[in-house]
Design a protein around this motif. Structure first.
Motif, PDB file in Angstrom:
ATOM      1  N   GLU A   1       0.797  -1.074   0.043  1.00 33.48           N
ATOM      2  CA  GLU A   1      -0.052   0.081  -0.021  1.00 33.48           C
ATOM      3  C   GLU A   1       0.995   1.121  -0.138  1.00 33.48           C
ATOM      4  O   GLU A   1       0.328   2.280   0.112  1.00 33.48           O
ATOM      5  CB  GLU A   1      -0.911  -0.071   1.094  1.00 33.48           C
ATOM      6  CG  GLU A   1      -1.952  -1.174   1.271  1.00 33.48           C
ATOM      7  CD  GLU A   1      -2.923  -1.201   0.197  1.00 33.48           C
ATOM      8  OE1 GLU A   1      -3.387  -0.017  -0.033  1.00 33.48           O
ATOM      9  OE2 GLU A   1      -3.039  -2.163  -0.487  1.00 33.48           O
TER      10      GLU A   1
ATOM     11  N   THR B   1       2.389   3.112  -2.117  1.00 33.97           N
ATOM     12  CA  THR B   1       2.039   4.155  -3.164  1.00 33.97           C
ATOM     13  C   THR B   1       0.677   5.061  -2.624  1.00 33.97           C
ATOM     14  O   THR B   1       0.527   6.154  -3.362  1.00 33.97           O
ATOM     15  CB  THR B   1       1.962   3.864  -4.600  1.00 33.97           C
ATOM     16  OG1 THR B   1       0.865   2.695  -4.618  1.00 33.97           O
ATOM     17  CG2 THR B   1       3.239   3.186  -5.097  1.00 33.97           C
ATOM     18  N   LYS B   2      -0.167   4.586  -1.875  1.00 32.23           N
ATOM     19  CA  LYS B   2      -1.364   5.372  -1.351  1.00 32.23           C
ATOM     20  C   LYS B   2      -0.852   5.922  -0.069  1.00 32.23           C
ATOM     21  O   LYS B   2      -1.990   6.798   0.337  1.00 32.23           O
ATOM     22  CB  LYS B   2      -2.386   4.141  -0.921  1.00 32.23           C
ATOM     23  CG  LYS B   2      -2.745   3.369  -2.363  1.00 32.23           C
ATOM     24  CD  LYS B   2      -3.942   2.426  -1.991  1.00 32.23           C
ATOM     25  CE  LYS B   2      -4.293   1.426  -2.885  1.00 32.23           C
ATOM     26  NZ  LYS B   2      -5.173   0.616  -2.710  1.00 32.23           N
ATOM     27  N   ARG B   3       0.162   5.706   0.547  1.00 32.44           N
ATOM     28  CA  ARG B   3       0.457   6.402   1.785  1.00 32.44           C
ATOM     29  C   ARG B   3       1.480   7.276   1.722  1.00 32.44           C
ATOM     30  O   ARG B   3       1.718   8.065   2.810  1.00 32.44           O
ATOM     31  CB  ARG B   3       0.528   5.183   2.945  1.00 32.44           C
ATOM     32  CG  ARG B   3      -0.562   4.401   3.025  1.00 32.44           C
ATOM     33  CD  ARG B   3      -0.248   3.119   4.121  1.00 32.44           C
ATOM     34  NE  ARG B   3      -0.494   3.692   5.211  1.00 32.44           N
ATOM     35  CZ  ARG B   3      -0.431   3.241   6.526  1.00 32.44           C
ATOM     36  NH1 ARG B   3      -0.139   1.783   6.441  1.00 32.44           N
ATOM     37  NH2 ARG B   3      -0.316   3.660   7.603  1.00 32.44           N
TER      38      ARG B   3
END
Length: 215
Positions: free
Chosen positions: A184, A186-188
């Protein structure tokens, strides 16, 4: 809940807004027992008595370079990155997420000023224990000593893996391995921070993420 830390525990509070924690120490200790090892009741109570919780807003600075922060920290929720400045350039050195222990190694083990800045990438809830407290607990409780050893070993292995990656892997391999470890991420984490961690330009990272444009 916050513990009374000794005066020489200098965690930078600039850009930090202290808030009433919404996560208890019991939640933190349950997570530690799940991810590392189950603490004995006496050890758990002793650790709980010496620890405190702080909530850091996104972009808050936990530690500054050239300062001292002899703290052993455990991320309950949120994300933190360590970075340093080289010729005015911001270079990400590592990322940590919930369930990770973090500390400034130069401060903690060598009594030298920090070479890093620690930044909260998200609103983060963190359990904080002073060096003096964790050392005393390690002397008194075997399972806490083992916990500290496991946390330190994990940190050292992470740093070794990063060194090997930078020396022997190409940009695509580095990116794929990072995403494999943190699906995750790249989302954070911003792509700019990811690129600097991988030792590549943002343009190269964009090409890796969009293979049709070529690498």
């Amino acid at each position: 809940m916050s513990a009374n830390f000794p005066e020489n525990l200098q965690i930078t509070l600039n850009s930090l807004q202290k808030m009433e924690p919404t996560v208890s120490l019991d939640v933190a200790l349950d997570l530690i027992s799940k991810k590392y090892l189950k603490l004995q009741p006496a050890s758990r109570n002793a650790l709980k008595a010496r620890a405190g919780i702080e909530v850091f807003n996104k972009n808050a600075t936990l530690v500054k370079a050239d300062q001292y922060s002899k703290a052993f920290m455990f991320i309950i929720t949120g994300a933190v990155r360590a970075y340093y400045l080289k010729d005015g350039k911001d270079i990400s050195d590592w990322f940590a997420f919930e369930g990770d222990f973090i500390c400034e190694l130069n401060n903690f083990f060598l009594d030298k000023p920090s070479v890093h800045y620690f930044e909260a990438l998200e609103r983060s809830t963190i359990m904080i224990i002073s060096k003096e407290s964790i050392m005393a607990l390690c002397e008194q409780h075997h399972d806490i000593e083992k916990l500290a050893r496991l946390a330190t070993t994990k940190t050292m292995l992470r740093l070794q893996q990063r060194l090997v990656s930078l020396q022997f892997e190409n940009a695509l391999q580095r990116y794929n391995n990072l995403v494999k470890i943190y699906p995750e991420i790249t989302k954070r984490v911003s792509l700019g921070n990811i690129a600097s961690f991988l030792g590549i330009t943002l343009e190269t990272l964009s090409r890796i993420r969009n293979p049709r444009s070529g690498i």
